[in-house]
Design a protein around this motif. Sequence first.
Motif: not given
Length: 123
Positions: A84-101
Amino acid sequence: QVQLVESGGGLVQPGGSLRLSCAASGNIFSVDAMAWYRQAPGKQREFVARIGYGGRTDYADSAKGRFTVSRDSTKNTGYLQMNSLKPEDTAVYYCNASVYYVDSGQYKYLEPWGQGTLVTVSS
């Protein structure tokens, strides 16, 4: 080191759906929380959704009922199903994670960001 790579963005009409993916790579021991943020033109980056290691989820009010965050821990990959996407959802979407390596035999912690994937909702 650790990298996050998003994919799945694109152009969609209002009311349509997209599924974003976020793949973590590197010498990963485990991934704790995975989160999605977005930044629209001229606006600050804002929280969208988050999923913890145990599967607990949190959503911004704008995402509740339309977006679903999930993960496949066996693949160190997170997903954001957007309906149900809307025009106001227009954006660059970024992922962020907490990672143990693992680095040089030592366990380390990092909170990397992906490069972003553009979602455009327009007719």
